[in-house]
Design an enzyme around this catalytic site. Structure first.
Site, mmCIF file in Angstrom:
data_model
loop_
_atom_site.group_PDB
_atom_site.id
_atom_site.type_symbol
_atom_site.label_atom_id
_atom_site.label_comp_id
_atom_site.label_asym_id
_atom_site.label_seq_id
_atom_site.Cartn_x
_atom_site.Cartn_y
_atom_site.Cartn_z
ATOM 1 N N HIS A 7 0.851 -1.180 0.000
ATOM 2 C CA HIS A 7 0.000 0.000 0.000
ATOM 3 C C HIS A 7 0.890 1.235 0.000
ATOM 4 O O HIS A 7 1.948 1.251 0.631
ATOM 5 C CB HIS A 7 -0.888 0.007 1.251
ATOM 6 N N VAL B 85 0.025 9.216 -1.032
ATOM 7 C CA VAL B 85 0.543 10.557 -0.753
ATOM 8 C C VAL B 85 -0.600 11.522 -1.005
ATOM 9 O O VAL B 85 -1.315 11.414 -2.000
ATOM 10 C CB VAL B 85 1.780 10.908 -1.619
ATOM 11 N N HIS C 118 -8.085 -5.373 17.508
ATOM 12 C CA HIS C 118 -8.961 -6.493 17.864
ATOM 13 C C HIS C 118 -8.287 -7.843 17.622
ATOM 14 O O HIS C 118 -8.748 -8.864 18.125
ATOM 15 C CB HIS C 118 -10.276 -6.413 17.088
#
Length: 317
Positions: A109, A112, A191
């Site tokens: 990933h 900008v 989580h």
């Protein structure tokens, strides 16, 4: 003393050029052409989503450029920046996620972006130097890149982090360690009590170098992406794999979906600002699996991902 002039047009031109450069490079690696889908946003602005699906190397690769304009900040932005509430604003950026076909190539990933909130009559600030009121624009840069392997290789993680560090070094020795920590903290699934991958760099609300140098830093990060990622792709794309590796890759992709839908600020900002849903969710992997309370076999290559890579670690010693 007046506020230094910012230049959104300069950022706009760079971001469009960056999107084109990355798309062209990935087409050369994969052999398949991206779909270019331009769109307009009713509230103002638009963009171009470039999507490659079912390629030879990439199962899905999305590179999006957006430039959106609004009159009221969405909750995801105004909560963090109450000083910008009530102002008109514009945001622009390039965001990409690549989901490779091979489980030995990491998902990556990068984004900008630039944000500016325009002055209003209610947002005047008093300037002692000029003895008059002065409207000031609120602006900042953000972005970064991170790597999510399924079968980890230390040399890949080191290369990725080294490239990020070297890109930032001209702008300050403190930036890489600060941005690495921010990345580790941000791309963390609370989580699940685990990081999304081996991290990289991430920054937000960045303007303390002034517009010119802050923009230069943003360009250095964007320009470093292909150097950070493509050597890893070339090293791993021809490693043979079978159904076991694909099955684990699809299971681990579930973590990516969970993060993007639960925590990702860009996803929340896009949805809350009435952005284009197809473009916002182009980061999603095409095939994903979930299992109830699955654990890897002790001593297996899958277990090594958890023990050796999904940990807090300084990759550059």
């Amino acid at each position: 003393m007046s506020t230094p002039t910012i230049n959104p047009t300069l950022v706009f031109d760079y971001l469009q050029q960056l999107q084109n450069r990355i798309v062209e490079a990935i087409e050369l690696v994969d052999g398949k052409t991206f779909l270019h889908d331009s769109w307009q946003r009713p509230e103002g602005g638009g963009g171009t989503s470039c999507m490659l699906e079912n390629g030879q190397v990439f199962e899905r690769a999305g590179v999006g450029f957006s430039h959106v304009i609004g009159n009221k900040l969405p909750p995801s932005a105004s909560a963090a920046h109450p000083e910008a509430a009530g102002r008109s604003w514009e945001a622009m950026g390039v965001s990409l996620v690549f989901h490779p076909r091979s489980p030995y190539i990491p998902t990556v990933h990068m984004n900008v972006r630039f944000f500016v909130a325009k002055p209003t009559s209610q947002s005047k600030q008093f300037s002692v130097d000029r003895n008059e009121t002065e409207e000031k624009e609120i602006w900042w840069f953000g972005g970064g890149m991170d790597l999510t392997p399924y079968y980890g290789f230390e040399e890949d993680a080191v290369h990725f982090h080294r490239t990020c560090r070297d890109a930032l070094l001209p702008f300050g020795q403190e930036l890489y360690p600060n941005f690495k920590k921010y990345c580790d903290d941000y791309f963390y699934l609370k989580h699940r009590n685990e990081p999304r991958g081996v991290g990289g760099i991430f920054f937000d609300d960045f303007n303390h170098l002034g517009f010119e140098n802050s923009f230069g830093m943003l360009c250095a990060v964007g320009d470093a992406f292909l150097n950070a990622y493509l050597p890893i792709v070339q090293r791993r794309k021809d490693i043979p794999y079978g159904e076991r590796e694909r099955d684990f890759q699809e299971y681990r992709r579930g973590r990516y979906v969970e993060f993007n839908l639960v925590y990702d600020r860009g996803t929340l900002f896009g949805l809350q600002s009435n952005g284009r849903t197809e473009s916002i969710l182009l980061s999603m992997p095409p095939v994903v699996k979930w299992r109830y309370d699955w654990k890897p076999e002790v001593g297996s290559p899958e277990a090594k991902l958890y023990s050796d890579f999904l940990i807090s670690k300084e990759w550059l010693i």
